[in-house]
Design a protein around this motif. Structure first.
Motif, short mmCIF file in Angstrom:
data_model
loop_
_atom_site.label_atom_id
_atom_site.label_comp_id
_atom_site.label_asym_id
_atom_site.label_seq_id
_atom_site.Cartn_x
_atom_site.Cartn_y
_atom_site.Cartn_z
N TYR A 1 19.59 -26.86 -15.18
CA TYR A 1 18.32 -26.17 -15.00
C TYR A 1 18.58 -24.75 -14.52
CZ TYR A 1 16.10 -30.71 -15.41
OH TYR A 1 15.68 -31.92 -15.87
N SER B 1 16.30 -21.44 -13.24
CA SER B 1 14.96 -20.96 -12.88
C SER B 1 14.78 -19.50 -13.29
CB SER B 1 14.74 -21.11 -11.38
OG SER B 1 15.50 -20.13 -10.68
N ALA B 2 13.55 -19.02 -13.17
CA ALA B 2 13.24 -17.63 -13.50
C ALA B 2 13.99 -16.67 -12.58
CB ALA B 2 11.74 -17.38 -13.42
N ASP C 1 13.99 -21.25 -17.70
CA ASP C 1 12.61 -20.79 -17.58
C ASP C 1 12.37 -19.68 -18.60
OD1 ASP C 1 10.23 -19.35 -16.58
OD2 ASP C 1 10.42 -20.79 -14.92
N LEU D 1 12.79 -16.05 -17.50
CA LEU D 1 14.13 -15.56 -17.17
C LEU D 1 14.49 -14.40 -18.10
CD1 LEU D 1 16.78 -16.27 -15.50
CD2 LEU D 1 17.53 -17.40 -17.59
N PHE E 1 13.14 -27.73 -9.81
CA PHE E 1 12.16 -26.68 -9.60
C PHE E 1 11.37 -26.49 -10.88
CE2 PHE E 1 16.52 -24.99 -9.50
CZ PHE E 1 16.63 -24.51 -10.80
N ASP E 2 10.20 -25.84 -10.77
CA ASP E 2 9.33 -25.67 -11.93
C ASP E 2 9.96 -24.74 -12.96
OD1 ASP E 2 7.37 -27.29 -10.92
OD2 ASP E 2 6.31 -25.66 -9.92
N ILE E 3 9.89 -25.15 -14.21
CA ILE E 3 10.43 -24.35 -15.30
C ILE E 3 9.39 -24.32 -16.42
CG2 ILE E 3 12.13 -24.34 -17.16
CD1 ILE E 3 14.18 -25.24 -15.23
N GLN F 1 18.35 -19.32 -10.34
CA GLN F 1 18.91 -20.46 -9.62
C GLN F 1 19.38 -21.51 -10.62
OE1 GLN F 1 15.30 -21.31 -7.52
NE2 GLN F 1 16.18 -20.64 -5.58
N ARG G 1 23.99 -27.35 -6.84
CA ARG G 1 23.24 -26.11 -6.99
C ARG G 1 24.21 -24.94 -7.08
NH1 ARG G 1 20.29 -29.70 -7.64
NH2 ARG G 1 18.30 -30.14 -6.70
#
Length: 127
Positions: free
Chosen positions: A64, A66-67, A96, A99, A44-46, A70, A77
């Protein structure tokens, strides 16, 4: 003089040789394939936080975050991703920048509790 029985055929020009051009194309293809750096895309985008220094290259063994909180590690996951990353040894964490710091501190504490000896935070190169 004897008369010609068949009329003169017009000569066709010799075609340009294509084999050398094909060889050059294949050599260039092999060169670019050998020198290319293939990385797996992030799940996912970070937006990584900025820090001075050289930006790290993404690796397959990156956790990873995420904001939205996740987690992803390879194909895993959520909580299993956190456990797998901690079990792998030193953890590369791409979090991110949006975050909340409290969430990042909570994840770092969980990694430490699960035995991760070191956590490296992936940042974007800044000035």
């Amino acid at each position: 003089m004897t008369p010609r029985l068949l009329p003169d055929r017009p000569r066709r020009p010799r075609p340009e040789p294509v084999v050398p051009m094909i060889n050059v194309v294949f050599l260039l293809l092999i060169f670019f394939l050998m020198t290319a750096s293939l990385t797996t895309p992030a799940p996912f985008d970070i937006a990584a936080p900025e820090a001075p220094g050289d930006p790290d290259k993404a690796q397959r063994d990156t956790l990873y975050l995420s904001a939205g909180g996740q987690l992803a590690y390879g194909e895993q996951r959520g909580a299993p991703a956190l456990e797998a990353a901690a079990a792998a040894g030193a953890v590369r964490l791409a979090a991110d920048a949006r975050l909340p710091a409290a969430e990042l501190a909570r994840i770092l504490a969980r990694l430490s509790a699960q035995g991760a000896p070191e956590v490296q935070l992936v940042t974007a190169g800044g000035h």
